[in-house]
Design an enzyme around this catalytic site. Structure first.
Site, PDB file in Angstrom:
ATOM      1  N   VAL A  18       0.838  -1.207   0.000  1.00 14.98           N
ATOM      2  CA  VAL A  18       0.000   0.000   0.000  1.00 14.98           C
ATOM      3  C   VAL A  18       0.874   1.259   0.000  1.00 14.98           C
ATOM      4  CG1 VAL A  18      -1.863   1.245   1.155  1.00 14.98           C
ATOM      5  CG2 VAL A  18      -1.814  -1.262   1.243  1.00 14.98           C
ATOM      6  N   LYS A 107      -6.225  -2.146  10.496  1.00 20.93           N
ATOM      7  CA  LYS A 107      -7.428  -2.661  11.189  1.00 20.93           C
ATOM      8  C   LYS A 107      -7.083  -3.386  12.476  1.00 20.93           C
ATOM      9  CE  LYS A 107      -6.442  -5.547   7.772  1.00 20.93           C
ATOM     10  NZ  LYS A 107      -6.446  -5.587   6.375  1.00 20.93           N
ATOM     11  N   GLU A 131     -10.216   5.130   6.731  1.00 23.21           N
ATOM     12  CA  GLU A 131     -11.109   4.548   5.715  1.00 23.21           C
ATOM     13  C   GLU A 131     -10.574   3.220   5.168  1.00 23.21           C
ATOM     14  OE1 GLU A 131     -14.325   5.876   4.314  1.00 23.21           O
ATOM     15  OE2 GLU A 131     -14.110   3.721   4.088  1.00 23.21           O
ATOM     16  N   VAL A 134     -11.061  -0.782   6.665  1.00 24.00           N
ATOM     17  CA  VAL A 134     -12.192  -1.685   6.463  1.00 24.00           C
ATOM     18  C   VAL A 134     -12.559  -1.719   4.987  1.00 24.00           C
ATOM     19  CG1 VAL A 134     -14.570  -2.221   7.097  1.00 24.00           C
ATOM     20  CG2 VAL A 134     -13.086  -1.097   8.750  1.00 24.00           C
ATOM     21  N   GLY A 189      -2.141 -14.549  -5.575  1.00 24.35           N
ATOM     22  CA  GLY A 189      -1.831 -13.413  -4.706  1.00 24.35           C
ATOM     23  C   GLY A 189      -3.024 -12.924  -3.901  1.00 24.35           C
ATOM     24  N   GLU A 192      -2.313 -14.930   1.575  1.00 20.66           N
ATOM     25  CA  GLU A 192      -0.923 -14.873   2.000  1.00 20.66           C
ATOM     26  C   GLU A 192      -0.385 -16.274   2.232  1.00 20.66           C
ATOM     27  OE1 GLU A 192      -0.090 -12.020   4.937  1.00 20.66           O
ATOM     28  OE2 GLU A 192      -1.543 -10.611   4.140  1.00 20.66           O
ATOM     29  N   ASP A 203      -9.357 -11.569  10.483  1.00 19.49           N
ATOM     30  CA  ASP A 203      -9.278 -10.309   9.745  1.00 19.49           C
ATOM     31  C   ASP A 203     -10.677  -9.677   9.632  1.00 19.49           C
ATOM     32  OD1 ASP A 203      -7.801  -8.545   7.570  1.00 19.49           O
ATOM     33  OD2 ASP A 203      -9.635  -9.271   6.624  1.00 19.49           O
ATOM     34  N   LYS A 207     -12.339  -6.005  11.346  1.00 21.57           N
ATOM     35  CA  LYS A 207     -13.088  -4.996  10.580  1.00 21.57           C
ATOM     36  C   LYS A 207     -14.508  -4.843  11.130  1.00 21.57           C
ATOM     37  CE  LYS A 207     -10.429  -6.168   6.463  1.00 21.57           C
ATOM     38  NZ  LYS A 207     -10.391  -7.063   5.292  1.00 21.57           N
TER      39      LYS A 207
HETATM   40  P1  NAP Z   1       3.571  -4.609   3.612  1.00 21.94           P
HETATM   41  O1  NAP Z   1       3.558  -4.779   2.139  1.00 21.94           O
HETATM   42  O2  NAP Z   1       4.032  -5.729   4.475  1.00 21.94           O
HETATM   43  O3  NAP Z   1       4.480  -3.310   3.930  1.00 21.94           O
HETATM   44  C1  NAP Z   1       4.822  -2.960   5.232  1.00 21.94           C
HETATM   45  C2  NAP Z   1       5.854  -1.828   5.171  1.00 21.94           C
HETATM   46  O4  NAP Z   1       6.078  -1.384   6.509  1.00 21.94           O
HETATM   47  C3  NAP Z   1       7.207  -2.232   4.592  1.00 21.94           C
HETATM   48  O5  NAP Z   1       7.689  -1.195   3.782  1.00 21.94           O
HETATM   49  C4  NAP Z   1       8.101  -2.394   5.831  1.00 21.94           C
HETATM   50  O6  NAP Z   1       9.441  -2.000   5.634  1.00 21.94           O
HETATM   51  C5  NAP Z   1       7.475  -1.422   6.804  1.00 21.94           C
HETATM   52  N1  NAP Z   1       7.625  -1.875   8.179  1.00 21.94           N
HETATM   53  C6  NAP Z   1       6.970  -2.894   8.773  1.00 21.94           C
HETATM   54  N2  NAP Z   1       7.365  -2.990  10.059  1.00 21.94           N
HETATM   55  C7  NAP Z   1       8.259  -2.020  10.275  1.00 21.94           C
HETATM   56  C8  NAP Z   1       9.032  -1.607  11.386  1.00 21.94           C
HETATM   57  N3  NAP Z   1       8.957  -2.242  12.557  1.00 21.94           N
HETATM   58  N4  NAP Z   1       9.840  -0.547  11.260  1.00 21.94           N
HETATM   59  C9  NAP Z   1       9.932   0.071  10.063  1.00 21.94           C
HETATM   60  N5  NAP Z   1       9.236  -0.247   8.960  1.00 21.94           N
HETATM   61  C10 NAP Z   1       8.425  -1.298   9.067  1.00 21.94           C
HETATM   62  O7  NAP Z   1       2.119  -4.192   4.157  1.00 21.94           O
HETATM   63  P2  NAP Z   1       0.861  -3.653   3.310  1.00 21.94           P
HETATM   64  O8  NAP Z   1       0.192  -4.795   2.649  1.00 21.94           O
HETATM   65  O9  NAP Z   1       1.278  -2.482   2.506  1.00 21.94           O
HETATM   66  O10 NAP Z   1      -0.134  -3.207   4.492  1.00 21.94           O
HETATM   67  C11 NAP Z   1       0.076  -2.002   5.196  1.00 21.94           C
HETATM   68  C12 NAP Z   1      -1.176  -1.712   6.058  1.00 21.94           C
HETATM   69  O11 NAP Z   1      -2.301  -1.575   5.197  1.00 21.94           O
HETATM   70  C13 NAP Z   1      -1.542  -2.838   7.036  1.00 21.94           C
HETATM   71  O12 NAP Z   1      -2.066  -2.269   8.220  1.00 21.94           O
HETATM   72  C14 NAP Z   1      -2.627  -3.594   6.315  1.00 21.94           C
HETATM   73  O13 NAP Z   1      -3.522  -4.282   7.190  1.00 21.94           O
HETATM   74  C15 NAP Z   1      -3.332  -2.451   5.603  1.00 21.94           C
HETATM   75  N6  NAP Z   1      -4.092  -2.860   4.408  1.00 21.94           N
HETATM   76  C16 NAP Z   1      -3.470  -3.544   3.420  1.00 21.94           C
HETATM   77  C17 NAP Z   1      -4.200  -3.896   2.290  1.00 21.94           C
HETATM   78  C18 NAP Z   1      -3.546  -4.645   1.162  1.00 21.94           C
HETATM   79  O14 NAP Z   1      -4.237  -4.969   0.187  1.00 21.94           O
HETATM   80  N7  NAP Z   1      -2.254  -4.945   1.233  1.00 21.94           N
HETATM   81  C19 NAP Z   1      -5.561  -3.558   2.203  1.00 21.94           C
HETATM   82  C20 NAP Z   1      -6.168  -2.830   3.238  1.00 21.94           C
HETATM   83  C21 NAP Z   1      -5.415  -2.485   4.335  1.00 21.94           C
HETATM   84  P3  NAP Z   1      10.445  -2.797   4.632  1.00 21.94           P
HETATM   85  O15 NAP Z   1       9.908  -2.510   3.245  1.00 21.94           O
HETATM   86  O16 NAP Z   1      11.771  -2.200   4.865  1.00 21.94           O
HETATM   87  O17 NAP Z   1      10.331  -4.240   5.031  1.00 21.94           O
END
Ligand code: NAP
Length: 434
Positions: A18, A107, A131, A134, A189, A192, A203, A207
């Site tokens: 994201v 969430k 926003e 959820v 994809g 996970e 999950d 929400k």
């Molecule tokens: P992600 O791909 O795993 O990315 C997480 C990012 O956060 C990475 O860049 C990581 O750094 C960084 N990070 C994690 N822990 C850290 C720490 N302790 N210190 C510093 N940096 C840290 O996650 P995502 O899928 O983008 O999701 C992000 C949020 O959006 C989550 O809360 C998720 O529930 C929410 N969300 C995601 C989606 C979706 O479709 N993916 C949809 C709705 C909501 P590095 O790159 O250096 O590892």
């Protein structure tokens, strides 16, 4: 910051699925965002775990930092896209404490620590928007928080997890078993490598807790939401549902009710039979939908992409624009509304309909014996059907009940197990959406 401010300093925490898309929009649509907010959104840093990790070419590498606390302290607006509880919680509190507004998609964090974060934002008179937490791109949080703020919501039925909806849809459309559909979802994809949180319903429960708090102006946390996942759903369950005009969906349900004369809220997540003519039955693949029942508005459905970096970034940027406008104009969105203070009803008080599939000894009188036992527990039967299964003197009965309580159902199941004529209770599924 007041009207006429030259810029709002924006920090993005996290540059993953994201975060990368949010950075892309901030960089590529900077002029348009300026026009919409009345200020320049100045990206001052992107906090990550490791600056050495290769990034998308849109990410300005000179802005990457591993010092997230330092970054937060020099921002007016912090976008938290790390996920997980810590350090996200501490960093959001740090941001709020230093006067920054916060946008988050987290969430898990809000379902566990929402009240602490809402109170901190309130005290500091800054915004905390979520926003994207959820149903991804689907604007249901703002719908409940603003558009329906003058109505009384009575019930929410949601398909809030795209992974499980994809799996159940493949099981329905292609006859796959759970494990095969899950493997397919992982290849594409949609799931996970560790799918536990999705397939166990956790999950969706997080929400549901967030939406229930908004809808019923009361505090609900993850601990208040019993969750049952879809691992045990079999192709036979899907077939049996189809024979009575239903599909199986993983539903998150939040409703107001009464328990011992006191109003309360019941929130739960479980697979359920949904009639094929209900709007939620038409939600296919990894899509999300939230079906809302309100006193004045009647029924509404919010529908769209529940996940994915690009889609989710739309919801994040919507919050960023709203928060930036407030930074510029000196205002703040209304606080969390918890004035109704309804408490959670015990799960056994929830009333719903059930479909019970049982294998019985195939001889005359069995149906009457089973029906009498179920009725004796105060659950009235709507239909009984003999299933297709019929081998070795064993027949299948499929019983659909009228509405009854979870406690009456539990007592019925205990009693059914003692009947000699019953070989096995194959499955018990709730029936919703009528
Ligand atoms: P992600 O791909 O795993 O990315 C997480 C990012 O956060 C990475 O860049 C990581 O750094 C960084 N990070 C994690 N822990 C850290 C720490 N302790 N210190 C510093 N940096 C840290 O996650 P995502 O899928 O983008 O999701 C992000 C949020 O959006 C989550 O809360 C998720 O529930 C929410 N969300 C995601 C989606 C979706 O479709 N993916 C949809 C709705 C909501 P590095 O790159 O250096 O590892």
């Amino acid at each position: 910051m007041n009207e006429g401010a030259q810029k709002v300093r924006v920090a993005v925490l996290g540059c993953g699925v994201v975060g990368t898309e949010v950075v892309r929009t901030l960089v590529e649509h900077a002029d348009e965002l300026h026009a919409r907010t009345g200020t320049r959104l100045d990206l001052v840093g992107i906090g990550v775990r490791s600056v050495a990790t290769p990034r998308d070419s849109v990410v300005p590498t000179d802005l990457l930092t591993e010092d997230l606390t330092g970054l937060v302290r020099r921002a007016d607006l912090v976008i938290e896209l790390l996920g997980g509880i810590e350090p996200a919680r501490a960093l959001i509190l740090e941001a709020i404490g230093s006067g920054a507004s916060v946008v988050t998609a987290n969430k898990a964090l809000l379902a566990q620590h929402g009240p602490q974060l809402y109170a901190a934002a309130d005290d500091a008179r800054v915004d905390l928007f979520f926003e994207a937490a959820v149903a991804g791109a689907v604007p249901v949080v703002r719908g409940l928080r603003e558009s329906l703020a003058g109505d009384r919501i009575t019930r929410i039925l949601g398909i809030m997890n795209g992974t499980t909806n994809y799996i159940l849809d493949e099981m329905t459309a292609s006859g796959l078993d759970f494990e095969t559909a899950l493997a397919q979802a992982q290849q594409l994809g949609y799931a996970e490598a560790d799918p536990t949180s999705d397939v166990e319903g956790l999950d969706a429960a997080a929400k549901a807790a967030i939406l229930a708090s908004l809808a019923f102006h009361s505090r609900t946390s993850l601990a208040d939401v019993p969750a049952q996942g879809i691992r045990d759903i079999t192709p036979a369950d899907i077939d049996s549902a189809a024979q009575t005009g239903h599909v199986i969906k993983l539903l998150a349900i939040a409703e107001v009710g009464r328990y011992d004369g006191t109003p309360g809220i019941a929130v739960r997540v479980h697979p359920a039979l949904v009639p094929t003519d209900h709007p939620l039955a038409s939600v296919r693949g990894p899509y999300n939908a939230v079906f809302v029942e309100a006193e004045a508005a009647g029924t509404l459905m919010f529908y769209g992409a529940g996940a994915g970096g690009v889609a989710t970034s739309s919801a994040v940027l919507g919050d960023v624009v709203a928060a930036a406008r407030n930074v510029v104009n000196g205002g703040k969105a209304p606080s969390e509304s918890a004035h109704a203070a309804l408490t959670s009803m015990p799960p056994e008080a929830v009333r719903t309909r059930y479909q019970i599939r049982i294998e019985v000894v195939d001889r005359p009188g069995v149906l009457a014996e089973v029906a009498a036992l179920v009725a004796g527990r105060g659950i009235s039967i709507e239909t009984v059907r003999q299933g297709a299964f019929d081998v070795d003197d064993v027949a299948e009965l499929v019983i659909v009940t009228h509405e009854g309580s979870e406690s009456a159902l539990a007592a019925t199941v205990v009693d059914l197990d003692t009947l000699d004529v019953i070989k096995r209770i194959t499955s018990i599924l709730r029936v919703e959406g009528n």
